[in-house]
Design a protein around this motif. Structure first.
Motif, PDB file in Angstrom:
ATOM      1  N   VAL A   1       0.844  -1.199   0.000  1.00 39.39           N
ATOM      2  CA  VAL A   1       0.000   0.000   0.000  1.00 39.39           C
ATOM      3  C   VAL A   1       0.879   1.249   0.000  1.00 39.39           C
ATOM      4  CG1 VAL A   1      -1.635   1.352   1.399  1.00 39.39           C
ATOM      5  CG2 VAL A   1      -2.010  -1.097   1.040  1.00 39.39           C
ATOM      6  N   TRP A   2       1.954   1.253   0.807  1.00 36.30           N
ATOM      7  CA  TRP A   2       2.858   2.400   0.850  1.00 36.30           C
ATOM      8  C   TRP A   2       3.525   2.605  -0.516  1.00 36.30           C
ATOM      9  CZ3 TRP A   2       3.611   6.839   2.603  1.00 36.30           C
ATOM     10  CH2 TRP A   2       4.822   7.481   2.473  1.00 36.30           C
ATOM     11  N   ALA A   3       3.987   1.528  -1.143  1.00 35.29           N
ATOM     12  CA  ALA A   3       4.632   1.637  -2.461  1.00 35.29           C
ATOM     13  C   ALA A   3       3.640   2.164  -3.500  1.00 35.29           C
ATOM     14  CB  ALA A   3       5.190   0.285  -2.889  1.00 35.29           C
ATOM     15  N   PHE A   4       2.404   1.707  -3.433  1.00 34.79           N
ATOM     16  CA  PHE A   4       1.371   2.194  -4.349  1.00 34.79           C
ATOM     17  C   PHE A   4       1.142   3.693  -4.156  1.00 34.79           C
ATOM     18  CE2 PHE A   4      -3.006   3.407  -5.146  1.00 34.79           C
ATOM     19  CZ  PHE A   4      -3.147   3.044  -6.473  1.00 34.79           C
ATOM     20  N   LEU A   5       0.967   4.120  -2.903  1.00 36.55           N
ATOM     21  CA  LEU A   5       0.727   5.542  -2.620  1.00 36.55           C
ATOM     22  C   LEU A   5       1.911   6.402  -3.051  1.00 36.55           C
ATOM     23  CD1 LEU A   5      -0.981   5.291   0.886  1.00 36.55           C
ATOM     24  CD2 LEU A   5      -2.053   5.896  -1.293  1.00 36.55           C
ATOM     25  N   TYR A   6       3.115   5.933  -2.786  1.00 34.97           N
ATOM     26  CA  TYR A   6       4.340   6.649  -3.170  1.00 34.97           C
ATOM     27  C   TYR A   6       4.381   6.862  -4.686  1.00 34.97           C
ATOM     28  CZ  TYR A   6       9.375   7.041  -4.204  1.00 34.97           C
ATOM     29  OH  TYR A   6      10.600   7.422  -4.685  1.00 34.97           O
ATOM     30  N   THR A   7       4.147   5.795  -5.427  1.00 34.60           N
ATOM     31  CA  THR A   7       4.224   5.862  -6.888  1.00 34.60           C
ATOM     32  C   THR A   7       3.067   6.668  -7.471  1.00 34.60           C
ATOM     33  OG1 THR A   7       5.318   3.714  -6.896  1.00 34.60           O
ATOM     34  CG2 THR A   7       4.415   4.478  -8.986  1.00 34.60           C
ATOM     35  N   ALA A   8       1.858   6.348  -7.067  1.00 37.11           N
ATOM     36  CA  ALA A   8       0.685   7.027  -7.629  1.00 37.11           C
ATOM     37  C   ALA A   8       0.695   8.521  -7.314  1.00 37.11           C
ATOM     38  CB  ALA A   8      -0.594   6.386  -7.103  1.00 37.11           C
ATOM     39  N   THR A   9       1.074   8.887  -6.110  1.00 35.94           N
ATOM     40  CA  THR A   9       1.101  10.301  -5.735  1.00 35.94           C
ATOM     41  C   THR A   9       2.154  11.056  -6.538  1.00 35.94           C
ATOM     42  OG1 THR A   9       0.364   9.747  -3.504  1.00 35.94           O
ATOM     43  CG2 THR A   9       1.380  11.903  -3.810  1.00 35.94           C
ATOM     44  N   GLY A  10       3.348  10.486  -6.634  1.00 42.23           N
ATOM     45  CA  GLY A  10       4.414  11.140  -7.398  1.00 42.23           C
ATOM     46  C   GLY A  10       4.051  11.319  -8.858  1.00 42.23           C
ATOM     47  N   LEU A  11       3.509  10.275  -9.470  1.00 37.60           N
ATOM     48  CA  LEU A  11       3.140  10.365 -10.885  1.00 37.60           C
ATOM     49  C   LEU A  11       1.975  11.325 -11.110  1.00 37.60           C
ATOM     50  CD1 LEU A  11       3.437   6.641 -12.069  1.00 37.60           C
ATOM     51  CD2 LEU A  11       5.034   8.531 -12.457  1.00 37.60           C
ATOM     52  N   THR A  12       1.013  11.338 -10.196  1.00 41.40           N
ATOM     53  CA  THR A  12      -0.145  12.217 -10.348  1.00 41.40           C
ATOM     54  C   THR A  12       0.243  13.685 -10.201  1.00 41.40           C
ATOM     55  OG1 THR A  12      -1.630  10.505  -9.529  1.00 41.40           O
ATOM     56  CG2 THR A  12      -2.438  12.767  -9.441  1.00 41.40           C
ATOM     57  N   ILE A  13       1.056  13.989  -9.202  1.00 42.91           N
ATOM     58  CA  ILE A  13       1.408  15.382  -8.922  1.00 42.91           C
ATOM     59  C   ILE A  13       2.462  15.912  -9.884  1.00 42.91           C
ATOM     60  CG2 ILE A  13       2.499  16.907  -7.218  1.00 42.91           C
ATOM     61  CD1 ILE A  13       1.110  15.199  -5.064  1.00 42.91           C
ATOM     62  N   ALA A  14       3.531  15.138 -10.109  1.00 46.24           N
ATOM     63  CA  ALA A  14       4.674  15.668 -10.859  1.00 46.24           C
ATOM     64  C   ALA A  14       4.997  14.906 -12.136  1.00 46.24           C
ATOM     65  CB  ALA A  14       5.905  15.670  -9.955  1.00 46.24           C
TER      66      ALA A  14
END
Length: 183
Positions: A68-81
């Motif tokens: 879940v942490w890896a998913f949030l890390y990746t999805a958040t980074g790709l979505t924002i930047a």
């Protein structure tokens, strides 16, 4: 004496080495941050309740929390930047296959499709090696690509490499003096 400018790589498809380096950086960042967060939460729980929340570190719960942490890390980074911190360090950005900015929905789907490339013994990553566009299976599924992008600063090949490529093409190359302009 002719001065040939350095070749620019911004917007070109990212290669195997740079993609691998960004992946290794992202894995290290995810593991270190997960460990720090879990230790902090456990320390807080022990201070409040006197008992550890982590308990036995085996079983599916810690692996699920890490996923879940890896998913949030990746999805958040790709979505924002359009990039994760590891991709940002290496100078890569994920874009739609046509070069347009990655949408939030596409970033989410790309994050969900990433395990598809890894599951069959990593065979989904072979496209990075053999395709002209260096796209893995999850890139093909979500219609995305990874390109070089250093933001406002233009990414250029090193002078010696530019000189070699110019000589190979039959052009004369002379290194230009360092630029004094602000980038």
């Amino acid at each position: 004496m002719t001065v040939t400018p350095r070749l620019r790589v911004t917007g070109h498809y990212a290669g195997v080495i740079s993609r691998a380096a960004s992946a290794v950086l992202d894995v290290v960042i995810v593991l270190v941050s997960y460990t720090a967060i879990a230790a902090g939460i456990d320390m807080l729980a022990r201070a409040i309740t006197g008992e550890s929340l982590l308990g036995e570190l085996s079983g599916p719960a810690p692996l699920l929390a890490l996923a879940v942490w890896a998913f949030l890390y990746t999805a958040t980074g790709l979505t924002i930047a359009g990039r994760t911190p590891g991709k940002g360090i290496v100078g890569l950005r994920v874009v739609a296959a046509d070069g347009s900015t990655l949408s939030g929905r596409r970033a989410l789907w790309r994050t969900l499709a990433l395990p598809v490339s890894a599951l069959p013994a990593g065979l989904g990553f072979l496209g990075i090696l053999v395709q002209r566009e260096h796209r893995a299976l999850h890139d093909l599924i979500t219609n995305t690509a990874v390109v070089y992008d250093w933001g406002d600063r233009v990414a250029e090949l090193p002078g010696p490499l530019s000189a070699f490529l110019a000589r190979s093409a039959g052009a004369e190359y002379t290194a230009r003096p360092p630029s004094t302009e602000q980038r």
